[in-house]
Write a protein that holds these residues in place. Sequence first.
Motif, PDB file in Angstrom:
ATOM      1  N   THR A 194       0.844  -1.041  -0.100  1.00 42.88           N
ATOM      2  CA  THR A 194       0.070  -0.081   0.020  1.00 42.88           C
ATOM      3  C   THR A 194       0.900   1.107  -0.085  1.00 42.88           C
ATOM      4  OG1 THR A 194      -1.434  -1.247   1.275  1.00 42.88           O
ATOM      5  CG2 THR A 194      -2.082   1.111   1.370  1.00 42.88           C
ATOM      6  N   ALA A 201       0.426   7.849  -3.395  1.00 47.86           N
ATOM      7  CA  ALA A 201      -0.835   7.145  -3.984  1.00 47.86           C
ATOM      8  C   ALA A 201      -1.194   7.817  -5.480  1.00 47.86           C
ATOM      9  CB  ALA A 201      -1.986   7.083  -3.289  1.00 47.86           C
ATOM     10  N   CYS A 213      -3.105   1.123 -10.671  1.00 45.77           N
ATOM     11  CA  CYS A 213      -3.769   1.314  -9.402  1.00 45.77           C
ATOM     12  C   CYS A 213      -5.295   1.121  -9.871  1.00 45.77           C
ATOM     13  CB  CYS A 213      -3.181   2.475  -8.778  1.00 45.77           C
ATOM     14  SG  CYS A 213      -1.757   2.584  -7.983  1.00 45.77           S
ATOM     15  N   TRP A 216      -6.400   3.900  -4.303  1.00 49.12           N
ATOM     16  CA  TRP A 216      -5.090   4.266  -3.767  1.00 49.12           C
ATOM     17  C   TRP A 216      -4.519   3.177  -2.823  1.00 49.12           C
ATOM     18  CZ3 TRP A 216      -5.158   3.774   1.552  1.00 49.12           C
ATOM     19  CH2 TRP A 216      -6.517   3.795   2.100  1.00 49.12           C
ATOM     20  N   PHE A 217      -5.362   2.091  -2.393  1.00 43.81           N
ATOM     21  CA  PHE A 217      -5.042   1.093  -1.497  1.00 43.81           C
ATOM     22  C   PHE A 217      -4.834  -0.160  -2.495  1.00 43.81           C
ATOM     23  CE2 PHE A 217      -9.104  -1.113  -1.942  1.00 43.81           C
ATOM     24  CZ  PHE A 217      -9.990   0.084  -2.283  1.00 43.81           C
ATOM     25  N   PHE A 218      -4.933  -0.207  -3.524  1.00 44.27           N
ATOM     26  CA  PHE A 218      -5.191  -1.523  -4.219  1.00 44.27           C
ATOM     27  C   PHE A 218      -4.257  -1.412  -5.721  1.00 44.27           C
ATOM     28  CE2 PHE A 218      -8.202  -4.699  -6.447  1.00 44.27           C
ATOM     29  CZ  PHE A 218      -7.214  -5.727  -6.524  1.00 44.27           C
ATOM     30  N   CYS A 219      -2.794  -1.508  -5.636  1.00 43.72           N
ATOM     31  CA  CYS A 219      -1.942  -1.586  -6.948  1.00 43.72           C
ATOM     32  C   CYS A 219      -1.173  -2.567  -7.258  1.00 43.72           C
ATOM     33  CB  CYS A 219      -1.081  -0.516  -6.571  1.00 43.72           C
ATOM     34  SG  CYS A 219      -1.729   1.351  -6.402  1.00 43.72           S
TER      35      CYS A 219
END
Length: 235
Positions: A194, A201, A213, A216-219
Amino acid sequence: MEENQVVSMPRIGDPAPEFKAVTTQGNINFPADYKGSWVILFSHPADFTPVCTSEFMTFASMEAKFNEANCKLVGLSVDGLYSHIAWLRTIKDKIEYKGMKDVEVKFPLIEDITMEVATKYGMIQPGESNTKAVRAVFYIDPKGVIRTIIYYPLSMGRNFDELYRVLIGLQTADAFSVALPADWRPGDDVIVPTAGSCGVAKERMESKDEMHCYDWFFCTKPLDKDKVLKTVLKK
Ligand code: BEZ
């Protein structure tokens, strides 16, 4: 063991509990004898039972694949050594199943009549059986730390492709400092840690490199299958 008795169970991240045992391949001192290798310690309910027989034939047929990934196999049930020896001989001499025949189980099978090891590892789960180990699978890393635990009930044989996928996944996550999404297999995209801050992000989401991505929390980013196999299997 009482059904409601509280027993301490090893957890992911714990050092693998130590024990000495007699096996079909001689005495072992666990996990010290396996330092530097991954090891899968697994239990089965009983010798001379059909689900366990199908599992042992499958695991033994795949042993070379696990060994190639620096992983040794160690089985356990609460049967005695002579039962183990007789059962494994019967498998080799008599059982032909799904194209597997003449299957020799070369990995050690622990005798645990006293249930000492099975109890230490939480393999006796009284709601399922007081007298037999459930189908537990412990992945222990080269430093002797438990990294994954999987349990199956008595009535359900394990999926050995999944057991192999988990081994390769654990090694990949370690080697590349990534996490792995649902149903990941070598060659699939991997999850990058993360971003941590909004600025990073945003940068990531706008970046034109290989990272993708979803938010923002899942790339994710690609990780080449050959790179994984070269690292994990040294191929
Ligand atoms: C089996 O391996 O077939 C088995 C063992 C214990 C209970 C039920 C099935």
